[in-house]
Structure formats: structure tokens, C-alpha cells
Design an enzyme around this catalytic site. Sequence first.
Site, mmCIF file in Angstrom:
data_model
loop_
_atom_site.group_PDB
_atom_site.id
_atom_site.type_symbol
_atom_site.label_atom_id
_atom_site.label_comp_id
_atom_site.label_asym_id
_atom_site.label_seq_id
_atom_site.Cartn_x
_atom_site.Cartn_y
_atom_site.Cartn_z
ATOM 1 N N HIS A 109 0.851 -1.193 0.000
ATOM 2 C CA HIS A 109 0.000 0.000 0.000
ATOM 3 C C HIS A 109 0.886 1.242 0.000
ATOM 4 O O HIS A 109 1.881 1.315 0.715
ATOM 5 C CB HIS A 109 -0.895 -0.007 1.236
ATOM 6 C CG HIS A 109 -1.723 1.229 1.392
ATOM 7 N ND1 HIS A 109 -2.693 1.595 0.491
ATOM 8 C CD2 HIS A 109 -1.704 2.203 2.341
ATOM 9 C CE1 HIS A 109 -3.253 2.727 0.880
ATOM 10 N NE2 HIS A 109 -2.663 3.126 2.001
ATOM 11 N N ASN A 110 0.532 2.236 -0.828
ATOM 12 C CA ASN A 110 1.344 3.455 -0.932
ATOM 13 C C ASN A 110 2.821 3.101 -1.101
ATOM 14 O O ASN A 110 3.691 3.592 -0.371
ATOM 15 C CB ASN A 110 1.157 4.345 0.298
ATOM 16 C CG ASN A 110 -0.190 5.041 0.308
ATOM 17 O OD1 ASN A 110 -0.923 5.018 -0.686
ATOM 18 N ND2 ASN A 110 -0.533 5.660 1.423
ATOM 19 N N GLU A 143 1.323 -0.081 -5.625
ATOM 20 C CA GLU A 143 0.336 0.981 -5.791
ATOM 21 C C GLU A 143 0.993 2.260 -6.301
ATOM 22 O O GLU A 143 2.095 2.614 -5.887
ATOM 23 C CB GLU A 143 -0.367 1.276 -4.466
ATOM 24 C CG GLU A 143 -1.478 2.314 -4.618
ATOM 25 C CD GLU A 143 -2.224 2.586 -3.329
ATOM 26 O OE1 GLU A 143 -3.384 3.012 -3.407
ATOM 27 O OE2 GLU A 143 -1.638 2.394 -2.240
ATOM 28 N N ASP A 145 -0.272 6.326 -6.763
ATOM 29 C CA ASP A 145 -1.279 7.381 -6.630
ATOM 30 C C ASP A 145 -0.924 8.454 -7.661
ATOM 31 O O ASP A 145 0.083 9.152 -7.504
ATOM 32 C CB ASP A 145 -1.255 7.988 -5.227
ATOM 33 C CG ASP A 145 -1.701 7.005 -4.157
ATOM 34 O OD1 ASP A 145 -1.957 5.832 -4.489
ATOM 35 O OD2 ASP A 145 -1.770 7.411 -2.983
ATOM 36 N N HIS A 162 1.750 11.495 -2.364
ATOM 37 C CA HIS A 162 0.681 11.353 -1.380
ATOM 38 C C HIS A 162 -0.045 12.692 -1.314
ATOM 39 O O HIS A 162 0.535 13.702 -0.910
ATOM 40 C CB HIS A 162 1.276 10.992 -0.022
ATOM 41 C CG HIS A 162 0.291 10.348 0.917
ATOM 42 N ND1 HIS A 162 -0.807 9.653 0.491
ATOM 43 C CD2 HIS A 162 0.267 10.280 2.273
ATOM 44 C CE1 HIS A 162 -1.467 9.192 1.525
ATOM 45 N NE2 HIS A 162 -0.838 9.565 2.618
ATOM 46 N N GLU A 201 -4.400 4.463 -8.102
ATOM 47 C CA GLU A 201 -5.315 5.416 -7.482
ATOM 48 C C GLU A 201 -5.287 6.661 -8.372
ATOM 49 O O GLU A 201 -4.378 7.478 -8.309
ATOM 50 C CB GLU A 201 -4.870 5.743 -6.054
ATOM 51 C CG GLU A 201 -5.850 6.616 -5.300
ATOM 52 C CD GLU A 201 -5.439 6.860 -3.869
ATOM 53 O OE1 GLU A 201 -5.275 8.041 -3.498
ATOM 54 O OE2 GLU A 201 -5.268 5.869 -3.121
#
Length: 238
Positions: A109-110, A143, A145, A162, A201
Site C-alpha cells: 500500500h502506498n 500501488e 497514486d 501522497h 489510485e
Amino acid sequence: EDDILYKIFEKYSQEFDEEKFMFAENLVEFLKHHQNETLENAQVSRLLRSHVDQEKLHLRDPNFPLCWDYEEFTGYLCSEVNNMIDPIDDKVHHDMTQPLSKYWINSSHNTYLRGGQIDYAKNGSADLKAYEEALRMGVRCVEIDVWNGTNFGDEMMPMIYHGIPPYGLPVSTMLRLDDVLHTINRQAFHASEYPVIISIEDHCNTENQKVMAKLFKDIFGEKLVTQKLRQKESCLPS
């Protein structure tokens, strides 16, 4: 934890010249009462020898019996010999012909972030190395974003960072999307031959989405799945 281990070591060791050592007979008792193992004398000797510190061994009297000090004992405890995971699980031995949805997938994640995932004040560093390290550790789902980028000369480049929706207020440093995709492409199959899933994302407008799609195709080429692998698929591919 260290205190507990040292107390165990003390219980199964002997003092010699103001130092504690675990000799073969002590190791036999430790294995019997703590590990539920019973070894032959030859096996105990091999075990001692395989985890003794060679530098320390050379400094000891040649006539001194084979033994461990506390550091050597903890080294044995933390070695592969005491791995709680069955060695068979170090290699793939499962049925790998099922649809992707049938498996637990090692996911990140991230992935781009170093440091805290929750406290924005500590999220300052987005780093390409984070992707490299994750993939080298066997992660199969990373991931990104992706936010609207800015023009670099005549080039529009979406950025990875982020951000706080809906306007994408940055709370980390930024990475160029093309740099991240090149890193993923280089490291994707270093640790595993199995597919890499990129979780997107997406916070981009149409213009940036078009740039993103082109970058995916240009950088990944034939590695990128863009259509069904089989014409009559009714589930995810294997």
C-alpha cells in the site's frame, strides 16, 4: 526478550574462566526440554560446529571443547534451522493454475512512500527505491497514486505523490510517473516470475489519463496485458 533468552542460556550453560558457555551436554538438555528434539551425539556435534563463530573458535584453546557463548547461541536460534516456516514454503509448490482471485497476493500500500503511512508530517519522502525494494522482496501488487502533472517543456507528465483529495494538496515529495514505471519494468520479475499488478489510485483529468495510458504501453510494451488472454474467459486469468 533478550533477558528471557539469557536466562535460558544461563540455565543450560557452564561457567569457565568467568564466562558462560553451552557445551554439547548442555545443548542436548536444551534441545530436549525446550525444542522437543532428541539428537544423536554426532548430530549435536555437527549442530555446534555449524553455528560456532569461526573467529572465536580460532581464539580459543585448541583443547577447549566445542561450545557456544551467548551470541553464538542466539545466532543459532535466529538461523534457518529454527525457521518457523516449513522450508517447502520457500518454493512455490501450490496449484498455480487457478484464477488470480483465488490467491492471497503479496501487496504493498502506498508503495512509493518511505516512513509513516498515516501521519502526514512524516510522509515527506516518495522514493523510487521503495518500488525497487518492494519488488525485490517478492511483492506482486504495487500501488501508484497518480495526480495531474505539469508541463516539462512540451511534455505533460503525471506525478505520483501522497495527496489530499479533492485538490491533491501534496503531503509528500513527488515522483514522475515515467520514472516509476521504468523502475517497475526493470525490477518486476527479479524475485518472481508471477504477474505484477499495478493498483492505480487515479486522480487525473482526461488529458493526464491519456498520457498515463501511453506511458504504460510505451514502457511495458508486450508485457502489459491489454486484452483477454483467452477469447472465452469467464473469470480472471491464471
